[in-house]
Design a protein around this motif. Structure first.
Motif, PDB file in Angstrom:
ATOM      1  N   HIS A 127     109.180  41.850  22.833  1.00  0.00           N
ATOM      2  CA  HIS A 127     108.192  41.760  23.903  1.00  0.00           C
ATOM      3  C   HIS A 127     108.521  40.645  24.898  1.00  0.00           C
ATOM      4  O   HIS A 127     108.076  40.689  26.049  1.00  0.00           O
ATOM      5  CB  HIS A 127     106.795  41.523  23.323  1.00  0.00           C
ATOM      6  CG  HIS A 127     106.171  42.756  22.745  1.00  0.00           C
ATOM      7  ND1 HIS A 127     105.914  43.887  23.487  1.00  0.00           N
ATOM      8  CD2 HIS A 127     105.752  43.032  21.469  1.00  0.00           C
ATOM      9  CE1 HIS A 127     105.357  44.808  22.717  1.00  0.00           C
ATOM     10  NE2 HIS A 127     105.256  44.314  21.477  1.00  0.00           N
ATOM     11  N   ARG A 128     109.293  39.649  24.453  1.00  0.00           N
ATOM     12  CA  ARG A 128     109.643  38.533  25.355  1.00  0.00           C
ATOM     13  C   ARG A 128     110.968  38.773  26.065  1.00  0.00           C
ATOM     14  O   ARG A 128     111.462  37.872  26.743  1.00  0.00           O
ATOM     15  CB  ARG A 128     109.732  37.223  24.554  1.00  0.00           C
ATOM     16  CG  ARG A 128     108.449  36.781  23.867  1.00  0.00           C
ATOM     17  CD  ARG A 128     107.309  36.551  24.852  1.00  0.00           C
ATOM     18  NE  ARG A 128     106.168  35.899  24.236  1.00  0.00           N
ATOM     19  CZ  ARG A 128     105.242  36.517  23.525  1.00  0.00           C
ATOM     20  NH1 ARG A 128     105.339  37.819  23.301  1.00  0.00           N
ATOM     21  NH2 ARG A 128     104.214  35.852  23.035  1.00  0.00           N
ATOM     22  N   MET A 129     111.542  39.943  25.905  1.00  0.00           N
ATOM     23  CA  MET A 129     112.822  40.238  26.549  1.00  0.00           C
ATOM     24  C   MET A 129     112.696  40.072  28.060  1.00  0.00           C
ATOM     25  O   MET A 129     111.705  40.474  28.666  1.00  0.00           O
ATOM     26  CB  MET A 129     113.249  41.665  26.222  1.00  0.00           C
ATOM     27  CG  MET A 129     113.594  41.891  24.763  1.00  0.00           C
ATOM     28  SD  MET A 129     115.132  41.115  24.264  1.00  0.00           S
ATOM     29  CE  MET A 129     116.292  42.110  25.167  1.00  0.00           C
TER      30      MET A 129
ATOM     31  N   GLY B 209     111.181  30.316  20.990  1.00  0.00           N
ATOM     32  CA  GLY B 209     109.953  29.604  20.668  1.00  0.00           C
ATOM     33  C   GLY B 209     108.859  30.541  20.181  1.00  0.00           C
ATOM     34  O   GLY B 209     108.134  30.212  19.230  1.00  0.00           O
ATOM     35  N   ALA B 210     108.740  31.729  20.810  1.00  0.00           N
ATOM     36  CA  ALA B 210     107.726  32.695  20.391  1.00  0.00           C
ATOM     37  C   ALA B 210     108.004  33.203  18.977  1.00  0.00           C
ATOM     38  O   ALA B 210     107.090  33.342  18.161  1.00  0.00           O
ATOM     39  CB  ALA B 210     107.676  33.857  21.373  1.00  0.00           C
ATOM     40  N   ILE B 211     109.283  33.457  18.678  1.00  0.00           N
ATOM     41  CA  ILE B 211     109.644  33.933  17.337  1.00  0.00           C
ATOM     42  C   ILE B 211     109.359  32.861  16.291  1.00  0.00           C
ATOM     43  O   ILE B 211     108.829  33.148  15.204  1.00  0.00           O
ATOM     44  CB  ILE B 211     111.129  34.347  17.309  1.00  0.00           C
ATOM     45  CG1 ILE B 211     111.355  35.572  18.204  1.00  0.00           C
ATOM     46  CG2 ILE B 211     111.570  34.649  15.880  1.00  0.00           C
ATOM     47  CD1 ILE B 211     112.808  35.987  18.317  1.00  0.00           C
TER      48      ILE B 211
ATOM     49  N   GLY C 167     106.874  32.952  13.069  1.00  0.00           N
ATOM     50  CA  GLY C 167     107.399  32.627  11.742  1.00  0.00           C
ATOM     51  C   GLY C 167     106.594  31.537  11.057  1.00  0.00           C
ATOM     52  O   GLY C 167     106.317  31.625   9.854  1.00  0.00           O
ATOM     53  N   ASN C 168     106.202  30.517  11.812  1.00  0.00           N
ATOM     54  CA  ASN C 168     105.394  29.439  11.231  1.00  0.00           C
ATOM     55  C   ASN C 168     104.035  29.941  10.764  1.00  0.00           C
ATOM     56  O   ASN C 168     103.532  29.530   9.710  1.00  0.00           O
ATOM     57  CB  ASN C 168     105.200  28.321  12.260  1.00  0.00           C
ATOM     58  CG  ASN C 168     106.495  27.584  12.559  1.00  0.00           C
ATOM     59  OD1 ASN C 168     107.393  27.531  11.724  1.00  0.00           O
ATOM     60  ND2 ASN C 168     106.599  27.029  13.759  1.00  0.00           N
ATOM     61  N   VAL C 169     103.434  30.843  11.537  1.00  0.00           N
ATOM     62  CA  VAL C 169     102.147  31.417  11.142  1.00  0.00           C
ATOM     63  C   VAL C 169     102.296  32.234   9.866  1.00  0.00           C
ATOM     64  O   VAL C 169     101.457  32.158   8.951  1.00  0.00           O
ATOM     65  CB  VAL C 169     101.568  32.277  12.281  1.00  0.00           C
ATOM     66  CG1 VAL C 169     100.339  33.054  11.807  1.00  0.00           C
ATOM     67  CG2 VAL C 169     101.205  31.412  13.479  1.00  0.00           C
ATOM     68  N   GLU C 170     103.369  33.014   9.774  1.00  0.00           N
ATOM     69  CA  GLU C 170     103.585  33.848   8.588  1.00  0.00           C
ATOM     70  C   GLU C 170     103.831  32.993   7.344  1.00  0.00           C
ATOM     71  O   GLU C 170     103.299  33.282   6.271  1.00  0.00           O
ATOM     72  CB  GLU C 170     104.780  34.780   8.825  1.00  0.00           C
ATOM     73  CG  GLU C 170     104.555  35.838   9.898  1.00  0.00           C
ATOM     74  CD  GLU C 170     103.537  36.870   9.478  1.00  0.00           C
ATOM     75  OE1 GLU C 170     103.312  37.035   8.259  1.00  0.00           O
ATOM     76  OE2 GLU C 170     102.969  37.534  10.364  1.00  0.00           O
ATOM     77  N   VAL C 171     104.617  31.937   7.493  1.00  0.00           N
ATOM     78  CA  VAL C 171     104.889  31.059   6.348  1.00  0.00           C
ATOM     79  C   VAL C 171     103.615  30.351   5.899  1.00  0.00           C
ATOM     80  O   VAL C 171     103.349  30.211   4.696  1.00  0.00           O
ATOM     81  CB  VAL C 171     105.987  30.046   6.712  1.00  0.00           C
ATOM     82  CG1 VAL C 171     106.142  29.005   5.594  1.00  0.00           C
ATOM     83  CG2 VAL C 171     107.314  30.750   6.942  1.00  0.00           C
ATOM     84  N   ALA C 172     102.811  29.904   6.862  1.00  0.00           N
ATOM     85  CA  ALA C 172     101.545  29.244   6.518  1.00  0.00           C
ATOM     86  C   ALA C 172     100.620  30.200   5.768  1.00  0.00           C
ATOM     87  O   ALA C 172      99.909  29.794   4.834  1.00  0.00           O
ATOM     88  CB  ALA C 172     100.869  28.725   7.778  1.00  0.00           C
ATOM     89  N   ARG C 173     100.630  31.467   6.167  1.00  0.00           N
ATOM     90  CA  ARG C 173      99.789  32.463   5.485  1.00  0.00           C
ATOM     91  C   ARG C 173     100.267  32.674   4.054  1.00  0.00           C
ATOM     92  O   ARG C 173      99.451  32.811   3.125  1.00  0.00           O
ATOM     93  CB  ARG C 173      99.824  33.771   6.255  1.00  0.00           C
ATOM     94  CG  ARG C 173      98.900  34.859   5.703  1.00  0.00           C
ATOM     95  CD  ARG C 173      98.944  36.093   6.599  1.00  0.00           C
ATOM     96  NE  ARG C 173     100.250  36.723   6.549  1.00  0.00           N
ATOM     97  CZ  ARG C 173     100.595  37.652   5.643  1.00  0.00           C
ATOM     98  NH1 ARG C 173      99.718  38.038   4.727  1.00  0.00           N
ATOM     99  NH2 ARG C 173     101.797  38.188   5.663  1.00  0.00           N
ATOM    100  N   LEU C 174     101.583  32.700   3.852  1.00  0.00           N
ATOM    101  CA  LEU C 174     102.120  32.900   2.504  1.00  0.00           C
ATOM    102  C   LEU C 174     101.892  31.682   1.615  1.00  0.00           C
ATOM    103  O   LEU C 174     101.708  31.813   0.404  1.00  0.00           O
ATOM    104  CB  LEU C 174     103.620  33.206   2.593  1.00  0.00           C
ATOM    105  CG  LEU C 174     104.002  34.543   3.230  1.00  0.00           C
ATOM    106  CD1 LEU C 174     105.511  34.623   3.411  1.00  0.00           C
ATOM    107  CD2 LEU C 174     103.507  35.708   2.399  1.00  0.00           C
TER     108      LEU C 174
ATOM    109  N   MET D 208     115.795  32.299  27.161  1.00  0.00           N
ATOM    110  CA  MET D 208     116.046  32.338  25.724  1.00  0.00           C
ATOM    111  C   MET D 208     115.171  31.349  24.967  1.00  0.00           C
ATOM    112  O   MET D 208     114.738  31.619  23.832  1.00  0.00           O
ATOM    113  CB  MET D 208     117.524  32.050  25.451  1.00  0.00           C
ATOM    114  CG  MET D 208     117.902  32.102  23.985  1.00  0.00           C
ATOM    115  SD  MET D 208     117.473  33.674  23.191  1.00  0.00           S
ATOM    116  CE  MET D 208     118.481  34.787  24.160  1.00  0.00           C
ATOM    117  N   SER D 209     114.873  30.205  25.564  1.00  0.00           N
ATOM    118  CA  SER D 209     114.019  29.216  24.898  1.00  0.00           C
ATOM    119  C   SER D 209     112.622  29.776  24.650  1.00  0.00           C
ATOM    120  O   SER D 209     112.011  29.495  23.605  1.00  0.00           O
ATOM    121  CB  SER D 209     113.940  27.941  25.732  1.00  0.00           C
ATOM    122  OG  SER D 209     113.411  28.224  27.020  1.00  0.00           O
ATOM    123  N   ASP D 210     112.110  30.574  25.604  1.00  0.00           N
ATOM    124  CA  ASP D 210     110.792  31.188  25.408  1.00  0.00           C
ATOM    125  C   ASP D 210     110.823  32.211  24.285  1.00  0.00           C
ATOM    126  O   ASP D 210     109.896  32.283  23.462  1.00  0.00           O
ATOM    127  CB  ASP D 210     110.329  31.854  26.710  1.00  0.00           C
ATOM    128  CG  ASP D 210     110.038  30.844  27.805  1.00  0.00           C
ATOM    129  OD1 ASP D 210     109.968  29.642  27.484  1.00  0.00           O
ATOM    130  OD2 ASP D 210     109.884  31.258  28.970  1.00  0.00           O
TER     131      ASP D 210
END
Length: 237
Positions: A110-112, A121-123, A127-134, A116-118
């Motif tokens: 979706h950020r294509m 950063g979005a990915i 990833g941080n949200v998913e790891v926090a959920r796990l 590249m930094s954006d």
């Protein structure tokens, strides 16, 4: 003489009959529940912690197992779609899987077109949200692993205090039965605390290793997607 022989035979038969009669055990075996109650009120606390620990281990294991389910050819299919310019097909493929890797790749697609930094950063944010959920709930499991043996030790101290109190009340008439309640409380709470602590400790470390393995897969997929964007960008049909 005959009377003596008959008496001897009778005694021998009686002795043989007694030897063949099975001896009934007089020792009473305490049931698990009775042993549990002998441990005092702290055993109920340990029981609640054990149920909570087993629930957390089972729930997190199920979440990690589902999060790790992904087609081994997923990233290759994404690469093929992006090379062919089939962006919507790549997004549809990502939505087919309910796992962190697919959501991270979808966010990157979706950020294509942005810097590249954006995109990176979005990915990383996803990833941080998913790891926090796990990892949610693992600190509580670690607390149980450390707290349960301490509660068991508290029960040990309480049991010994109870035993010495009974001794002081008895004066010179000290009987071992006066100490039994306190000793039972001391020993059973120690055993209970160690059992709950061991279960929570091993469960926590095992789940942490599983999360680490999944994070490694997520990072590998992120690098592979960044490589696709940098070297083989696709255009939408």
């Amino acid at each position: 003489m005959l009377f003596q022989l008959l008496q001897t035979d009778t005694l021998a038969a009686a002795a043989e009959q007694l030897s063949q009669t099975p001896v009934q055990p007089t020792e009473m075996s305490a049931s698990l529940f009775s042993m549990f109650t002998m441990g005092g009120p702290l055993m109920w606390v340990l029981l609640a912690l054990s149920i909570l620990a087993i629930y957390l281990i089972g729930r997190k294991w199920w979440m990690i197992k589902n999060a790790s389910k992904i087609d081994p050819h997923f990233m290759q299919d994404i690469r093929d779609y992006m090379n062919e310019g089939k962006t919507m097909s790549a997004i549809t493929l990502c939505r087919k899987y309910d796992n962190p890797v697919a959501r991270m790749v979808e966010t990157g697609i979706h950020r294509m077109g942005r810097p590249m930094s954006d995109i990176q950063g979005a990915i990383e944010n996803i990833g941080n949200v998913e790891v926090a959920r796990l990892e949610k709930g693992l600190p509580l499991l670690a607390t149980i692993a450390g707290g349960a043996p301490m509660i068991g030790f508290l029960g040990t101290v309480m049991g010994m205090v109870k035993a010495f109190f009974n001794m002081s009340k008895a004066g010179n008439n000290i009987d071992i039965t006066l100490l039994s309640d306190g000793i039972y409380t001391a020993m059973l709470t120690t055993v209970g605390g160690l059992i709950v602590g061991i279960i929570a400790y091993f469960g926590y470390n095992w789940l942490t290793s599983q999360v680490s393995n999944l994070v490694y897969k997520m990072e590998s997929s992120t690098l592979e997607f960044i490589d696709i964007v940098l070297n083989e960008p696709g255009e939408e049909e």
